[in-house]
Design a protein around this motif. Structure first.
Motif, short mmCIF file in Angstrom:
data_model
loop_
_atom_site.label_atom_id
_atom_site.label_comp_id
_atom_site.label_asym_id
_atom_site.label_seq_id
_atom_site.Cartn_x
_atom_site.Cartn_y
_atom_site.Cartn_z
N GLY A 296 0.79 -1.22 0.00
CA GLY A 296 0.00 0.00 0.00
C GLY A 296 0.84 1.28 0.00
N THR A 297 2.12 1.19 -0.27
CA THR A 297 2.98 2.40 -0.29
C THR A 297 3.30 2.77 -1.73
OG1 THR A 297 4.91 0.98 -0.11
CG2 THR A 297 4.02 1.88 1.95
N GLU A 298 3.46 4.09 -1.92
CA GLU A 298 3.81 4.64 -3.23
C GLU A 298 2.91 4.04 -4.32
OE1 GLU A 298 8.01 4.53 -4.08
OE2 GLU A 298 8.43 4.26 -1.95
N MET A 299 1.69 3.96 -3.96
CA MET A 299 0.78 3.29 -4.87
C MET A 299 0.63 4.03 -6.19
SD MET A 299 -0.33 0.41 -3.93
CE MET A 299 -1.76 0.17 -4.95
N ILE A 300 0.51 5.40 -6.09
CA ILE A 300 0.23 6.16 -7.31
C ILE A 300 1.41 6.06 -8.26
CG2 ILE A 300 -0.16 8.49 -8.20
CD1 ILE A 300 -1.80 8.99 -5.61
N THR A 301 2.56 6.21 -7.71
CA THR A 301 3.76 6.16 -8.52
C THR A 301 3.88 4.78 -9.19
OG1 THR A 301 4.79 7.60 -6.92
CG2 THR A 301 6.26 6.50 -8.48
N ARG A 302 3.64 3.74 -8.37
CA ARG A 302 3.79 2.38 -8.87
C ARG A 302 2.74 2.07 -9.93
NH1 ARG A 302 5.15 -0.40 -3.00
NH2 ARG A 302 7.43 -0.29 -3.23
N LEU A 303 1.52 2.53 -9.68
CA LEU A 303 0.45 2.27 -10.64
C LEU A 303 0.73 2.98 -11.96
CD1 LEU A 303 -2.62 2.54 -8.23
CD2 LEU A 303 -1.82 0.46 -9.40
N LEU A 304 1.20 4.22 -11.82
CA LEU A 304 1.54 4.98 -13.03
C LEU A 304 2.67 4.30 -13.78
CD1 LEU A 304 1.29 8.65 -11.64
CD2 LEU A 304 -0.29 7.52 -13.22
N SER A 305 3.57 3.67 -12.98
CA SER A 305 4.73 3.07 -13.63
C SER A 305 4.36 1.87 -14.49
CB SER A 305 5.76 2.64 -12.57
OG SER A 305 5.28 1.52 -11.86
N VAL A 306 3.23 1.19 -14.12
CA VAL A 306 2.81 0.04 -14.95
C VAL A 306 1.66 0.39 -15.88
CG1 VAL A 306 3.62 -1.69 -13.32
CG2 VAL A 306 1.28 -0.81 -13.14
N GLY A 307 1.35 1.71 -15.91
CA GLY A 307 0.32 2.16 -16.85
C GLY A 307 -1.10 1.98 -16.35
N ASP A 308 -1.23 1.69 -15.07
CA ASP A 308 -2.60 1.51 -14.54
C ASP A 308 -3.10 2.86 -14.07
OD1 ASP A 308 -4.95 0.57 -13.55
OD2 ASP A 308 -4.09 -0.95 -12.22
#
Lengths: 959, 215
Positions: A810-822
């Motif tokens: 549940g950390t850095e979710m936005i960054t991580r999601l953006l990184s996989v295009g979600d």
């Protein structure tokens, strides 16, 4: 008791002399003289002028002396007791004087006396003359020199006619002819001759002399009988010489009807009596001679001292001791005997000084039974004689009824069994009367030494024969077929109409069939499930005995199947379970080979396994017993067991199933995947049940457990092909879902997987992945439950599960999601601080709205959205992306999260304002609205102050 | 006193004891012969159906009577209603031949036949199988003498038979049957009431008191 045997062409004939009464109370020198019968009364005259009155009560086999009447004041012998039925009177001749008495009690009638009488005889009358209050009856009196016709009424005696006849001694009336009520003809005798007198015409025809000497001790004897032609004939004895005498036969016309009967070297008859087709004579030398009236030959003779024959007008009836003895039954278990009474009757009596005997023809039943006994005593069975006997028994059985018929049927059946005549045996054994089998099935079981219930009574005579028989000499097939056919007979009857006795017998037959006929399991099972299907439900009383028997033997398979039949009809769940436990126990032993049923073959194994599983599913209520048996089954057949467990996902005992799966997962390594999957399926089933029962997600109790199972199962899948395919899908998603395309909203990663699952090459893997993701989102994002975090993270440590690990952490979710295009999920997360479920969730369809129930605070949202905007701007600027991305983002989130100042400040100077036109217009409009709102609010406030002041002032003034 | 059916012909065989009356009857009816002699006591009869005059079926009731004198008093009972009488003698026993007349007379007295002179008799000389040496010397002459002098000179049919060898037995009984039938038909033609049960009865004195008590 004496017996006289006569051999006739059509079979032996036997006469018995059976005591009717033996009188011990006679005075010294007193002897019995004459006898008469009236209904159940027996009157016996004595030589001292007494009449003994006996009576036979309905429930008594013997005559009982009820009175002793003295009819002679001077002890003259009672020479004749003449019963006059029509007027219910008796004429008793004592010495030469006759008096009238009432019947049946023998009270004297004051009608005077008849004197100087040799003898009195009733005048034969036609059958059908009624006795009435004014009735009378005629008799003829043989006086010394006259024959008199008298008429006796109830209260008077009239002389009708006197016919002179010198030196009269005896007389006998001919039968009445059809034209007249009374006979007109009498046969009389005087001191030398027999004569025939026509009383109507007063004519006499001399027949012949009966002696050629003056010997006064030679008395005439005349006896009548009805021949085969139905015509009456008279037998008249003639003294030839001191050693020889003959008898002539004449009819009422005086014609000789037969050849003469001679008694050579036997002297002269002392008394005589007839019973067609025989004549009995007691000769001078005390020989009782029996001669045939048909062949005019002597058939038998026997020395019997002190006997005198009396021919009665009416039969004496009494118990037939011989025949009755054959009908005596004996309880096979207690040995207690029960006597049966067969009556016999005869008009021929014999008297000794103090005893009255009946001479009766032995019942054919006795002769047949005796012959059977004799045949069975022979060292070698004479089958020819037995066959001949069986025919005679069969014929006799048709001629008799009641207890005699029943005995004959039993006897006949036994003979047929001994003769091994299969067809006839069965035919007789199945004979019925009034829908009831004449022969109790226990007769057969006793004969075949199989079994007999307590209380069964068998004919003693037959029992003795049966007890002496060798079972090996009997045809067992007759017994078996009899049992089966009797079973068929009972089951074809209407159950509602069956008596309790019939039901009991059917139960007995069933019991015997399972113990005698079907000795192998396969045969017994076939019968039980076929012909005896209704037997198990309609004649239940035998079931327990059948089970008792089968439990004692080695027909384990039959035992199992019978228990199953019992279980199917059992209503009590605990009893049903008891049956199931026993079935499973023996099934297991049979399947493991611990016990061997010879009839059980390898090909039957499948059916037995299915039986086991069926019972597990339907008949177990105790979870521990269920678990124990299921584990045993899994030991025997893991595949079927696992299939069974899978089929029980939605059923009862889920906890047991899970526990069992836990237990076996470590035990059966080769089935690991299958067991994992099964465990997951069970967990899923539990979760679904759980979800159905709750209204708040917080109440879920099975989520973590299910999550672990699903994740475990996902992680256990280590197929390279699946992983590679999955990774290709990941890459494809990033390409298809990048910011260069202006399709919006972008698919989330999970929806992308869901959409492409069916056409992918790893659908099962994706399904598991999606299920895991859904559960992770609910567990970690929605419910913030981190109990299984470490365990799950460990399970999902592989590279391809990075996205799932992000959900957990549940950390850095936005960054991580953006990184996989979600992008969609990144924007959603920015707004709500949690991830949504895929569009079509597996478990939480009804709780989808939970994702949007609480959003982040505006600062957090703004911060998240700002980072997303920065990511989009960076793409637009660095990758020369389309400005529309920013335009669309601002359309979604510009207002209310960003003001124009912020946006303008963040955008590069060269950013085309046209892409901001719409946003700015909306922003301007928003600000105008706000300004107008402030102005209006102020104006209203002022108006309110002013109005309030005026109101207060008015109140002051008014107050 | 007879009420027999008229197809039944009653035949009486008479003769001295031991002439073979029983053997003749047994041979004719049963085709049997016994070497053992057993004196007949009283009487016995056998029946046989035969055809007479080609088409007439009759039943012969053949009465075999005792030859012994002590039973002759019973004759009245047996002879009543006879249709033919067979007088038997033994060809080896001259006395039996000589007694034929007394047997005939006894029969006629006791049977009470209506026309004694017309009653059919037949004479049978039995035992012709015996050695000639044993046979009555000059038998034919003596027989003629008996028939002419003692039997009233009537020409009764005479048969010589052997019951033992079954010689002439059948023929003799054929003639007997014909004669019996003729006698039977003659009785009918003369209107003799054979059904009169009391044609030989005697009236006996009657004392009547219909109203009085016998006490």
């Amino acid at each position: 008791m004496a017996t006289i045997n006569i051999d006739e062409v059509d079979g032996p004939v036997q006469f018995h002399l059976q005591t009717v009464v033996r009188e011990e109370s006679l005075e010294e020198g007193e002897t019995l003289t004459d006898v008469a019968v009236y209904q159940s009364n027996l009157y016996v005259g004595t030589s001292l002028g007494n009449v003994l009155h006996y009576f036979r009560f309905d429930d008594s086999p013997v005559y009982i002396l009820i009175s002793r009447i003295s009819v002679s004041s001077n002890q003259k012998p009672v020479n004749k007791i003449l019963v006059l039925e029509l007027v219910e009177r008796a004429l008793i001749l004592c010495g030469s004087v006759a008096s009238v008495y009432t019947l049946p009690e023998l009270s004297p009638c004051k009608l005077g006396k008849l004197k100087d009488i040799r003898t009195i005889e009733s005048l034969s009358y036609k059958e059908g003359l009624q006795n009435s209050s004014n009735a009378s009856q005629k008799a003829f009196v043989v006086g010394y020199n006259k024959v008199r016709i008298i008429q006796i009424g109830r209260d008077l005696i009239k002389l009708v006619k006197d016919v002179n006849y010198n030196d009269a001694i005896d007389g006998l009336s001919c039968s009445a002819k059809s034209a007249t009520a009374y006979s007109n003809l009498v046969v009389v005798s005087n001191k030398s001759n027999y004569d025939l007198i026509d009383l109507k015409e007063t004519r006499m025809i001399s027949l012949f002399k009966y002696k050629s000497t003056d010997d006064s001790s030679i008395a005439p004897h005349c006896a009548s009988f009805t021949s085969e032609s139905g015509r009456e004939e008279f037998l008249l004895t003639i003294h030839a010489d001191s050693s020889t005498s003959i008898a002539m036969f004449v009819n009422s016309d005086g014609d000789v009807t037969r050849g003469t009967l001679s008694w050579v070297d036997l002297g002269y008859p002392q008394s005589i009596a007839t019973q067609w087709p025989y004549v009995f004579t007691v000769m001078d030398n005390s020989e009782l001679v029996v001669s045939s009236l048909q062949s005019i030959e002597h058939k038998a003779q026997k020395k019997l001292e002190g006997l005198r024959l009396i021919q009665l007008a009416r039969s004496v009836e009494c118990k037939d001791n011989i025949s009755s003895s054959f009908l005596t039954t004996v309880d096979v278990s207690t040995g207690e005997t029960t006597h049966c009474e067969l009556s016999t009757h005869s008009k021929v009596l014999a008297v000794t000084s103090n005893e009255l005997l009946i001479i009766h023809k032995t019942d054919q039943l006795s002769l047949l039974a005796t012959q059977f006994q004799d045949l069975m005593k022979q060292a070698e069975l004479n089958f020819s004689d037995l066959e001949s006997l069986s025919e005679r028994v069969r014929e006799h059985s048709k001629a008799v009824s009641g207890s005699s018929e029943l005995f004959c049927i039993h006897l006949l059946s036994l003979i047929c069994i001994i003769l091994k005549d299969h067809e006839k045996s069965i035919e007789i054994l199945l004979k019925t009367k009034d829908d009831t089998l004449l022969i109790d099935p226990q007769f057969m079981t006793y004969t075949y030494k199989a079994k007999s219930d307590e209380g069964y009574k068998i004919y003693q005579t037959l029992k003795e024969v049966i007890d002496g028989m060798d079972l090996n000499s009997l045809d067992e097939q007759i017994f078996k077929d009899y049992l089966l056919q009797t079973h068929r007979y009972y089951l074809a009857l209407d159950l509602a109409k069956l008596t309790e006795s019939a039901k009991k017998k059917c139960c007995f037959i069933r019991e015997m069939i399972y113990t005698v006929v079907f000795t192998r399991s396969d045969e017994a099972i076939k019968f039980a499930k076929g012909a005896d299907t209704t037997g198990w439900t309609q004649f239940k009383k035998a079931n327990s005995k059948i089970m008792e028997f089968v439990r004692q033997g080695t027909n384990y398979w039959a035992r199992i199947e019978f228990l199953k039949l019992l279980g199917n009809q059992e209503q009590d769940v605990l009893v049903k379970q008891e049956y199931a436990v026993e079935i499973c126990k023996y099934s297991m032993m049979v399947l493991k080979g611990e016990i061997v049923d010879p009839a059980f073959k390898e090909e039957d194994r499948g059916a037995l396994l299915d039986t086991f599983l069926e019972l597990l599913q339907t008949s177990f209520y105790d979870e521990k017993l269920y678990a124990k048996n299921l584990l045993q089954f899994l030991d025997i057949d893991m595949n079927k067991g696992v299939s069974f467990l899978r089929s029980q996902k939605g059923g009862k005992f889920k906890a047991t199933h899970k526990h069992i799966l836990e237990e076996i997962s470590s035990k059966y390594d080769d089935k690991k995947d299958e067991i994992y999957q099964l465990k997951a399926e069970f967990a899923e089933a539990s979760l679904r049940d759980d979800i159905a029962d709750i209204s708040n997600l917080e109440d879920l109790s099975t989520l973590s457990e299910t999550l672990v199972e699903i994740v475990s199962m996902l992680s256990s899948r280590s197929s390279d092909a699946e992983i590679m395919n999955f990774q290709i899908l990941q890459q494809t998603y990033q390409i298809e879902n990048n910011l260069e395309t202006l399709d919006w909203p972008k698919l989330t990663w999970l929806d992308y997987l869901s959409a492409n699952m069916r056409r992918s090459e790893c659908p099962e893997y994706i399904e598991l992945y999606l299920k895991a993701a859904e559960l992770l989102i609910v567990e970690f994002h929605w419910l913030q439950n981190h109990e299984e975090k470490e365990k799950v993270l460990t399970l999902l440590s592989a590279e391809q599960y990075e996205y799932l690990r992000w959900i957990i952490s549940g950390t850095e979710m936005i960054t991580r999601l953006l990184s996989v295009g979600d992008f969609s999920n990144a924007e959603f997360y920015a707004k709500y601080g949690r991830l949504p479920l895929q569009s079509h969730p597996y478990y939480f369809e009804d709780f989808k709205e939970r994702a949007t129930e609480n959003s982040n605070d505006s600062n957090s949202i703004k911060a998240g959205l700002t980072s997303i905007l920065d990511h989009y701007l960076k793409f637009v600027l660095d990758k020369n992306g389309n400005y529309s991305i920013i335009q669309m983002f601002l359309q979604r989130y510009g207002e209310p999260y960003f003001d124009a100042y912020d946006i303008i400040r963040r955008l590069p100077e060269l950013f085309p304002v046209s892409y901001l036109q719409e946003y700015l217009q909306q922003e301007l409009l928003r600000r105008v609205v706000i300004s107008r709102h402030v102005t209006s609010t102020k104006a209203l406030a002022r108006f309110e102050v002013k109005s309030t002041s005026a109101l207060i002032q008015s109140l002051d003034n008014g107050g | 006193m007879s009420s027999r059916k008229k197809t039944l012909l009653k035949v009486i065989i008479l003769g001295d004891s031991g002439v073979g009356k029983t053997s003749l009857m047994q041979q004719f009816v049963n085709n049997k012969f016994s070497h053992q002699y057993k004196a007949t006591i009283g009487a016995d009869f056998l029946t046989k159906e035969i055809t007479v005059d080609n088409n007439k079926q009759v039943t012969l009731q053949i009465w075999d009577t005792a030859g012994q004198e002590r039973f002759q008093s019973l004759g009245v009972a047996f002879y009543r209603g006879a249709d033919c009488c067979v007088l038997c003698y033994d060809v080896t026993n001259e006395k039996s031949l000589n007694n034929l007349a007394s047997w005939k007379d006894e029969f006629l007295i006791q049977s009470n036949v209506l026309n004694p002179q017309d009653f059919p008799f037949i004479i049978i000389g039995n035992k012709i199988d015996a050695d000639d040496s044993k046979k009555i010397p000059s038998l034919q002459k003596k027989l003629n003498n008996v028939t002419n002098n003692q039997l009233g000179g009537l020409s009764y049919p005479v048969f010589e038979t052997s019951a033992k060898e079954s010689i002439n037995v059948e023929s003799a009984f054929e003639v007997i049957a014909k004669m019996a039938l003729q006698q039977e038909e003659l009785n009918e033609a003369n209107g003799n009431d054979v059904n009169d049960d009391y044609n030989d009865a005697i009236n006996i004195h009657l004392e009547t008191d219909n109203s009085g008590c016998a006490c």
